[in-house]
Design a protein around this motif. Structure first.
Motif, PDB file in Angstrom:
ATOM      1  N   GLY A  45       4.312   2.074  -4.273  1.00 33.59           N
ATOM      2  CA  GLY A  45       4.594   2.095  -2.845  1.00 33.59           C
ATOM      3  C   GLY A  45       4.089   3.337  -2.148  1.00 33.59           C
ATOM      4  N   GLU A  56      -3.683   1.884   4.582  1.00 36.49           N
ATOM      5  CA  GLU A  56      -2.452   1.137   4.385  1.00 36.49           C
ATOM      6  C   GLU A  56      -1.921   1.498   3.004  1.00 36.49           C
ATOM      7  OE1 GLU A  56      -3.129  -3.167   6.256  1.00 36.49           O
ATOM      8  OE2 GLU A  56      -4.823  -2.523   5.037  1.00 36.49           O
ATOM      9  N   THR A  57      -0.635   1.281   2.792  1.00 38.40           N
ATOM     10  CA  THR A  57      -0.112   1.496   1.448  1.00 38.40           C
ATOM     11  C   THR A  57      -0.436   0.278   0.589  1.00 38.40           C
ATOM     12  OG1 THR A  57       2.067   0.532   1.844  1.00 38.40           O
ATOM     13  CG2 THR A  57       1.772   2.871   2.390  1.00 38.40           C
ATOM     14  N   GLN A  59       1.350  -1.505  -1.286  1.00 42.40           N
ATOM     15  CA  GLN A  59       2.327  -2.591  -1.289  1.00 42.40           C
ATOM     16  C   GLN A  59       2.376  -3.368   0.022  1.00 42.40           C
ATOM     17  OE1 GLN A  59       2.461  -2.655  -4.619  1.00 42.40           O
ATOM     18  NE2 GLN A  59       4.518  -3.486  -4.331  1.00 42.40           N
ATOM     19  N   GLU A  60       1.696  -2.894   1.070  1.00 42.32           N
ATOM     20  CA  GLU A  60       1.742  -3.637   2.321  1.00 42.32           C
ATOM     21  C   GLU A  60       0.449  -4.368   2.626  1.00 42.32           C
ATOM     22  OE1 GLU A  60       2.600  -0.771   5.331  1.00 42.32           O
ATOM     23  OE2 GLU A  60       0.593   0.112   5.331  1.00 42.32           O
ATOM     24  N   LYS A 421       8.019 -10.257  11.107  1.00 46.74           N
ATOM     25  CA  LYS A 421       7.846 -10.406   9.664  1.00 46.74           C
ATOM     26  C   LYS A 421       6.574 -11.153   9.269  1.00 46.74           C
ATOM     27  CE  LYS A 421      12.775 -10.268   8.451  1.00 46.74           C
ATOM     28  NZ  LYS A 421      13.856 -10.956   7.697  1.00 46.74           N
ATOM     29  N   ASP A 484       0.731 -13.293   5.818  1.00 41.05           N
ATOM     30  CA  ASP A 484       1.690 -12.608   4.946  1.00 41.05           C
ATOM     31  C   ASP A 484       3.038 -12.542   5.643  1.00 41.05           C
ATOM     32  OD1 ASP A 484       1.998  -9.551   6.036  1.00 41.05           O
ATOM     33  OD2 ASP A 484      -0.077 -10.203   6.285  1.00 41.05           O
ATOM     34  N   GLN A 486       6.960 -10.871   5.371  1.00 45.38           N
ATOM     35  CA  GLN A 486       7.818  -9.839   4.799  1.00 45.38           C
ATOM     36  C   GLN A 486       9.221 -10.418   4.662  1.00 45.38           C
ATOM     37  OE1 GLN A 486       6.069  -6.735   4.381  1.00 45.38           O
ATOM     38  NE2 GLN A 486       7.706  -6.253   2.921  1.00 45.38           N
ATOM     39  N   ASP A 490      11.324  -5.034   0.984  1.00 44.26           N
ATOM     40  CA  ASP A 490      10.729  -4.741  -0.313  1.00 44.26           C
ATOM     41  C   ASP A 490       9.951  -5.911  -0.908  1.00 44.26           C
ATOM     42  OD1 ASP A 490      11.779  -2.155  -0.367  1.00 44.26           O
ATOM     43  OD2 ASP A 490      13.696  -2.884  -1.160  1.00 44.26           O
ATOM     44  N   MET A 492       7.036  -8.903  -0.031  1.00 41.18           N
ATOM     45  CA  MET A 492       6.053  -9.523   0.846  1.00 41.18           C
ATOM     46  C   MET A 492       5.305 -10.585   0.068  1.00 41.18           C
ATOM     47  SD  MET A 492       2.462  -9.412   1.508  1.00 41.18           S
ATOM     48  CE  MET A 492       1.802  -7.773   1.291  1.00 41.18           C
ATOM     49  N   LYS A 535       3.806  -8.886  -3.187  1.00 42.41           N
ATOM     50  CA  LYS A 535       3.992  -7.463  -3.481  1.00 42.41           C
ATOM     51  C   LYS A 535       5.496  -7.213  -3.408  1.00 42.41           C
ATOM     52  CE  LYS A 535      -0.524  -6.574  -3.369  1.00 42.41           C
ATOM     53  NZ  LYS A 535      -1.174  -5.610  -2.482  1.00 42.41           N
TER      54      LYS A 535
END
Length: 748
Positions: A45, A56-57, A59-60, A421, A484, A486, A490, A492, A535
């Motif tokens: 993360g 972007e990270t 995990q996103e 989301k 995607d 969410q 935590d 996605m 993720k």
């Protein structure tokens, strides 16, 4: 070279692997009362990536991407890009058959193993956002790196042509304001001696920043040329990188970069897998690296590149980036297919290429419900060379020519927040490409290659095997759409449909007189990919689980195969050439799992699992569909890796980490052959490798590292040559043997 009993050494090495954990256990006991500061792992993360050309990270981002930070690369002992092989699901990457620094890369069963000019790779290689068009020199050594990203699946929208399998991004450390640097020295068996150093600093309160890094990588050979007495499969590489940045304001900077690499390693050793009927006095050797070649031990590659990058933050919402780059490389190599002093199949090759690329990106992010990037890309490349072929000291021919490539592309990728989301991502790229091939392949009277023969063969009464000057154009639109959602902060999930393509071209090895179709262009190939994934993080972000399942429809598959033919009309195939053909269609599907678990502050378990099912639906050969007889290359059904790591702080303020890793790959077809010609593909049975390491961070400046790879000294093939029908050649190239190193590093 000292080769003692392998069985004893294997047992000892496996014992060492587990013994490496002992210092960590001891450290835990002696520091239980010490402050808990802080030998912590970087979680998934916390990793930043630029897979969608914006930060972007991990995990996103709704993309199947694996990223390695500098710390992870050290812990996993990633010395060059081939060491990523087991750490990324469905990635196969290794040194090409005759070279130490020429890359062969496949992702999800899609790639290209032929390094000849005019043939494009299937996995895109990028150094600091600059595309490396040719595989020569592209098996990059890892030094002064910020991170490496591996994008799986077609990346046609944002990265364009020749990323049909995926992309590998090598990202150097950035330019610092405060002075910083490091020096490391590594010694190991086979007289390994590597030196890496870097220094970054600035003047004028950071207005002018610079960085210089170098790496020298040297090692004795894994084997010997028993005919000449020289070592083979050695390493002698010197690499440099320099960066200079002018930070004109907070919103505008201009950065210049230069990289240079010189590989003077000798040829790679290969093992005869069966006796050659044209050399009855030479039985296969026991060693998988020793050879008896009569050719020079020359296998040199040089590569260099320069770029200028402008970054301009126009306002709070819009950003502008422009990259101008030039790259070039030169290679001289000797390929002794038979590995013997006999002149059965001796080939000397020269490769040269240069490219100029321009890329303009405009990024938008106003903090609202949409953000994205639009861009323009151009590529102007020239790749050519000469290959001198000596068969049986009776037949002498050369392959000579150049391929010119001009390509223009427009692309866009935009994300819309449909709700808080649910996000929709739309993208497309249009590419227009033109190729121009100039080819002159001739036959000669002797190995000086100066006097033309009267005829090439009985069915070709001229000394010209091929002589053509042809052009062809391709255009392609590669769309992408993804959703995607969410589910929780935590978790996605995403769904993705995308297309990638690899451009067509001309077969430089064409034997146009004997096989007229070989001078005709081959088509571009494409993959339509459908993917779902997730993720996820659990247990207060101590357990990370990333899943991907994909279904790829692979069309007009380009394959490079050695094809035998009858050169004199007697009904017997007595010659061969490197053929290139669009095989037809295939279906590739699979599942990938990546995981990272921190059960306690000290322990880390990470790795991956992959399943791959790659089948030909159509494979046309001589007018017959032989799909049921053919198998995909470099596409194992199962693969995976697990790494167990222990980290702890020490009472003196330092920390210590110890790791044991195991990777596995099931049976794999290592070469592409048409079985109806009698050339069965070279395969490698399933195998596992054991690696281990200990890193002692003494203080903020000093650290020591003890690493071991392939500790069981497993013998495994990566690729080979099967020219048995025409030349009696059946050889295999093998991965590295057991190696161990000790490194000292000083950071400042």
């Amino acid at each position: 070279m000292n080769r003692s009993d392998n069985k004893t050494r294997s047992s000892l090495s496996i014992a060492i692997a587990f013994a490496l954990l002992a210092p960590a256990a001891f450290a835990q006991e002696t520091t239980s009362a010490a402050p808990a500061s802080e030998a912590q792992a970087t979680t998934l993360g916390g990793v930043t990536v630029t897979a969608r050309k914006r930060e972007e990270t991990l995990q996103e981002v709704p993309v199947a991407v694996t990223a390695f930070t500098a710390d992870a690369l050290d812990k996993l002992n990633i010395e060059d890009l081939s060491d990523l092989d087991a750490q990324v699901p469905n990635l196969t990457i290794y040194a090409a058959r005759g070279s130490s620094s020429t890359v062969t890369a496949y992702i999800r069963g899609v790639g290209q193993s032929d390094p000849l000019w005019g043939v494009d790779p299937g996995v895109g290689m990028y150094m600091d956002d600059v595309y490396i068009a040719r595989p020569q020199g592209a098996l990059l050594d890892v030094f002064d790196v910020e991170r490496i990203e591996v994008l799986r699946g077609p990346q046609g929208t944002l990265y364009g042509k020749n990323t049909i399998g995926g992309a590998i991004k090598y990202i150097s450390r950035g330019l610092p304001v405060a002075p910083e640097g490091q020096v490391s020295v590594t010694v190991g068996n086979y007289n390994q001696l590597d030196v890496k150093a870097s220094l970054g600093a600035s003047v004028g309160d950071g207005a002018l920043r610079g960085r210089l890094a170098m790496g020298s990588f040297n090692r004795d050979g894994f084997g010997d040329n028993l005919f000449s007495g020289q070592e083979v499969s050695d390493k002698e590489v010197l690499a440099l990188r320099g960066q200079l940045g002018a930070y004109i304001s907070d919103d505008l900077n201009i950065q210049f970069a230069y990289d240079w690499m010189d590989d003077q390693s000798g040829v790679r050793g290969a093992k005869m897998l069966a006796p050659n009927r044209f050399a009855p006095g030479f039985a296969p050797l026991d060693s998988r690296y020793d050879i008896r070649s009569g050719m020079p031990n020359v296998n040199d590659t040089s590569m260099k590149g320069a770029s200028a990058t402008v970054n301009w933050r126009i306002n709070e919402d819009w950003g502008f980036k422009y990259i101008l780059a030039k790259r070039e490389s030169d290679t001289e190599t000797n390929i002794d297919f038979d590995t013997l002093p006999n002149k059965v199949a001796d080939v000397k090759a020269f490769y040269a290429d240069e490219q100029i690329t321009n890329e303009l990106q405009v990024n938008y992010d106003a903090g609202g419900r949409s953000r994205g990037v639009i861009g323009f890309y151009s590529f102007d490349g020239e790749a050519g060379g000469q290959v001198l072929n000596n068969f049986f000291n009776l037949s002498f021919g050369d392959t000579h020519g150049t391929v010119y490539t001009d390509a223009l592309a427009l692309y866009a990728d935009w994300t819309f927040d449909l709700t808080d989301k649910l996000k929709l991502d739309l993208g497309a790229r249009y590419t227009d490409e033109k190729k121009h091939a100039v080819v002159l392949n001739r036959c000669y009277t002797n190995a000086t290659f100066t006097v033309l023969a009267a005829r090439c063969a009985a069915n070709n009464p001229t000394p010209i095997a091929a002589n053509f000057d042809k052009r062809i154009g391709f255009d392609n639109t590669s769309p992408k759409i993804s959703l995607d959602y969410q589910i929780t902060p935590d978790i996605m999930v995403y769904g993705l449909a995308s297309r990638g393509f690899k451009s067509g071209g001309f077969n430089i090895r064409a034997q146009a007189t004997a096989v007229p179709r070989s001078a005709e262009p081959f088509n571009d190939e494409s993959v339509d990919s459908y993917e779902i994934g997730s993720k996820m993080s659990f247990l207060e972000q101590t357990l990370f689980l990333n899943l991907a399942a994909f279904h790829n429809e692979y069309k007009d598959i380009q394959l490079s195969v050695f094809t035998s033919y009858d050169s004199n009309g007697d009904g017997t195939n007595d010659a061969f050439f490197g053929d290139f053909t669009n095989a037809g269609k295939g279906t590739v599907q699979g599942v990938e799992v990546e995981y990272q678990w921190l059960p306690t502050h000290n322990w880390l378990i990470s790795g991956n699992l992959a399943w791959l099912d790659a089948k030909y639906d159509e494979f046309m050969y001589a007018g017959v569909n032989i799909a049921d007889e053919q198998e995909f290359t470099n596409a194992p059904d199962f693969s995976g890796a697990v790494n167990l790591e222990y980290r702890t702080d020490l009472s003196n303020g330092g920390n210590l980490s110890a790791r044991v890793g195991y990777s596995y790959q099931s049976e794999v077809v290592a070469t592409t052959e048409i079985v109806r010609t009698g050339a069965l593909p070279i395969t490698q049975d399933g195998y596992g490798l054991v690696n281990a390491g200990v890193i002692w961070r003494i203080d903020d400046a000093w650290s020591l590292s003890l690493q071991g790879t392939n500790l069981a000294d497993k013998e495994y093939r990566t690729t080979g040559y099967n020219l048995n029908a025409a030349l009696g050649v059946l050889t295999g190239f093998y991965g590295a043997p057991r190696q161990y190193t000790l490194s000292a590093r000083y950071d400042f």
